[in-house]
Design a protein around this motif. Structure first.
Motif, PDB file in Angstrom:
ATOM      1  N   GLU A 202       0.853  -1.206   0.000  1.00 45.41           N
ATOM      2  CA  GLU A 202       0.000   0.000   0.000  1.00 45.41           C
ATOM      3  C   GLU A 202       0.886   1.252   0.000  1.00 45.41           C
ATOM      4  O   GLU A 202       1.937   1.259   0.637  1.00 45.41           O
ATOM      5  CB  GLU A 202      -0.879   0.023   1.259  1.00 45.41           C
ATOM      6  N   GLY A 203       0.430   2.236  -0.800  1.00 45.63           N
ATOM      7  CA  GLY A 203       1.135   3.516  -0.842  1.00 45.63           C
ATOM      8  C   GLY A 203       1.660   3.857  -2.225  1.00 45.63           C
ATOM      9  O   GLY A 203       2.130   4.958  -2.457  1.00 45.63           O
ATOM     10  N   THR A 241       6.379   9.229   1.626  1.00 38.38           N
ATOM     11  CA  THR A 241       7.495   8.910   2.545  1.00 38.38           C
ATOM     12  C   THR A 241       7.233   7.591   3.258  1.00 38.38           C
ATOM     13  O   THR A 241       8.126   7.039   3.875  1.00 38.38           O
ATOM     14  CB  THR A 241       7.638  10.006   3.631  1.00 38.38           C
ATOM     15  N   LYS A 242       5.973   7.084   3.195  1.00 36.23           N
ATOM     16  CA  LYS A 242       5.658   5.833   3.912  1.00 36.23           C
ATOM     17  C   LYS A 242       5.031   4.829   2.951  1.00 36.23           C
ATOM     18  O   LYS A 242       4.113   5.157   2.194  1.00 36.23           O
ATOM     19  CB  LYS A 242       4.667   6.154   5.042  1.00 36.23           C
ATOM     20  N   ILE A 243       5.555   3.585   2.974  1.00 34.25           N
ATOM     21  CA  ILE A 243       5.023   2.496   2.145  1.00 34.25           C
ATOM     22  C   ILE A 243       4.794   1.302   3.067  1.00 34.25           C
ATOM     23  O   ILE A 243       5.636   1.033   3.951  1.00 34.25           O
ATOM     24  CB  ILE A 243       6.029   2.102   1.031  1.00 34.25           C
ATOM     25  N   ALA A 244       3.677   0.607   2.894  1.00 32.74           N
ATOM     26  CA  ALA A 244       3.371  -0.544   3.774  1.00 32.74           C
ATOM     27  C   ALA A 244       3.391  -1.836   2.962  1.00 32.74           C
ATOM     28  O   ALA A 244       2.850  -1.900   1.853  1.00 32.74           O
ATOM     29  CB  ALA A 244       1.992  -0.359   4.409  1.00 32.74           C
ATOM     30  N   THR A 253       2.967  -6.277   9.172  1.00 27.50           N
ATOM     31  CA  THR A 253       3.168  -5.225   8.157  1.00 27.50           C
ATOM     32  C   THR A 253       4.543  -4.607   8.338  1.00 27.50           C
ATOM     33  O   THR A 253       4.917  -4.232   9.455  1.00 27.50           O
ATOM     34  CB  THR A 253       2.090  -4.134   8.320  1.00 27.50           C
ATOM     35  N   PHE A 254       5.295  -4.574   7.227  1.00 31.78           N
ATOM     36  CA  PHE A 254       6.542  -3.804   7.241  1.00 31.78           C
ATOM     37  C   PHE A 254       6.179  -2.367   6.875  1.00 31.78           C
ATOM     38  O   PHE A 254       5.442  -2.144   5.913  1.00 31.78           O
ATOM     39  CB  PHE A 254       7.519  -4.345   6.189  1.00 31.78           C
ATOM     40  N   VAL A 255       6.682  -1.432   7.625  1.00 30.92           N
ATOM     41  CA  VAL A 255       6.481  -0.032   7.259  1.00 30.92           C
ATOM     42  C   VAL A 255       7.841   0.533   6.851  1.00 30.92           C
ATOM     43  O   VAL A 255       8.815   0.436   7.606  1.00 30.92           O
ATOM     44  CB  VAL A 255       5.887   0.773   8.435  1.00 30.92           C
ATOM     45  N   VAL A 256       7.882   1.049   5.613  1.00 28.65           N
ATOM     46  CA  VAL A 256       9.113   1.677   5.095  1.00 28.65           C
ATOM     47  C   VAL A 256       8.912   3.190   5.187  1.00 28.65           C
ATOM     48  O   VAL A 256       7.951   3.716   4.624  1.00 28.65           O
ATOM     49  CB  VAL A 256       9.340   1.296   3.613  1.00 28.65           C
ATOM     50  N   ARG A 257       9.754   3.847   5.936  1.00 26.13           N
ATOM     51  CA  ARG A 257       9.731   5.315   5.986  1.00 26.13           C
ATOM     52  C   ARG A 257      11.048   5.810   5.397  1.00 26.13           C
ATOM     53  O   ARG A 257      12.104   5.236   5.677  1.00 26.13           O
ATOM     54  CB  ARG A 257       9.564   5.817   7.429  1.00 26.13           C
ATOM     55  N   LYS A 258      10.960   6.843   4.542  1.00 24.08           N
ATOM     56  CA  LYS A 258      12.202   7.253   3.880  1.00 24.08           C
ATOM     57  C   LYS A 258      12.254   8.781   3.784  1.00 24.08           C
ATOM     58  O   LYS A 258      11.236   9.456   3.762  1.00 24.08           O
ATOM     59  CB  LYS A 258      12.283   6.624   2.492  1.00 24.08           C
TER      60      LYS A 258
END
Ligand code: TA6
Length: 325
Positions: A202-203, A241-244, A253-258
């Motif tokens: 998602e994102g 900035t956030k991908i799930a 759920t992995f949350v990727v913040r960049k």
């Protein structure tokens, strides 16, 4: 904790007080393991990974610098983009001045021996972390032949109090003769998933992407969350900035913040490409997904003395937390 890893390669183990841990090899500054406080491994590492320089380790978080996917040769500000030719990982590019250089499709940072940085600049972002290591990579004679620029690349790998994994890159142009340089970059993260056919991302819906499987043609993502039933190799542009990444079976759920990384590559080789990689098990594509925080479409240009910062923060949370939020 310093120790010897596979084939006697130097490795650092980070342990956070509540039990989460991470492992990083000085070879490639390559994170090969990130475990939560139940000791569950969250990153994919191929059972056939080769821990033998100059081959990159298959899995974990390869650092792709000074380029990723797109081949670009920067010479005196003249940008020549050579399209990425599939299956040829080392491409020759002729610079305007007749110089010939070779850069692997994902640069050389992951194929170099990094050092411990015992004089790191202040990293305000990781003040909360107690478990961290600072690594540094500088220009080498060898690399200057292929990429005629001088740089200092400082990387801090840290575990946050909740077991989050944080990577902060600081790349500075240390050219003395006043030459700017440009580069593209990615944290090429391999997430461990229980079954790729049960994973949603998602994102990235409605965003434009370049399709590496269709000669980098530009498309717009239709529908809502991404699901996977065949090979995928897409460079999403101007991503949030956030991908799930939701692993249905594991209810995780992995949350990727960049930060500083506007693009994101999504890659799964699927069965055919998996079989074609000697350092990748035939069925392992079912248990991994690469979602890579990157800067690709617009190369980053640094004037002498300028510094770029690229931050990645990974967390793994129970799925109820993330859907739709
Ligand atoms: O990030 C996607 C990608 O560029 C794919 O095209 C595939 O080549 C993958 O990286 C792996 O590249 P590597 O050089 O690590 O084998």
């Amino acid at each position: 904790e310093f120790c010897k890893g596979v084939n006697g390669l130097d490795k650092v183990i980070l342990r956070e007080s509540r039990g989460s841990s991470a492992e990083v090899y000085l070879y490639g500054a390559h994170v090969t393991s990130w475990k939560n406080d139940h000791g569950e491994e969250l990153l994919f590492l191929s059972s056939k990974a080769v821990f033998k320089p100059p081959k990159a380790i298959r899995g974990g978080i390869p650092i792709c610098f000074p380029q990723i996917c797109l081949l670009l040769a920067i010479w005196e500000e003249k940008l020549i983009i050579i399209r990425h030719l599939n299956n040829i990982t080392t491409l020759l590019f002729a610079c305007e001045f007749g110089g010939l250089g070779t850069l692997d499709q994902h640069g050389f940072a992951r194929n170099r021996l990094w050092s411990i940085d015992d004089d790191p600049p202040p990293f305000p972002t990781n003040t909360l972390s107690k478990a961290f290591v600072d690594l540094i990579l500088k220009t080498s004679e060898e690399d200057s032949k292929n990429w005629p620029h001088s740089f200092e690349y400082r990387l801090r790998i840290a575990l946050g109090p909740g077991g989050d994994l944080m990577l902060t890159s600081r790349i500075r142009n240390t050219n003395s003769e006043g030459k700017p340089f440009s580069f593209t970059f990615a944290y090429h993260t391999y997430f461990s998933v229980s079954d790729i056919s049960e994973v949603r991302v998602e994102g990235l819906e409605t965003l434009d992407y370049l399709d590496n499987l269709q000669n980098k043609e530009r498309f717009t993502e239709q529908g809502d969350a991404l699901t996977f039933e065949s090979e995928v190799d897409k460079i999403y542009l101007s991503t949030p900035t956030k991908i799930a990444i939701i692993d249905h079976e594991k209810k995780r759920t992995f949350v990727v913040r960049k930060d500083g990384l506007p693009d994101a590559v999504v890659w799964n080789p699927w069965d055919k490409k998996a079989k074609a990689m000697a350092d990748f098990g035939d069925d392992e594509y079912k248990h991994m997904l690469c979602v890579e925080a990157a800067a690709i479409e617009k190369p980053i240009t640094l004037k002498p003395g300028e510094e770029w910062k690229g931050r990645l923060e990974l967390s793994a949370v129970p799925s109820s937390y993330c859907s739709g939020q």
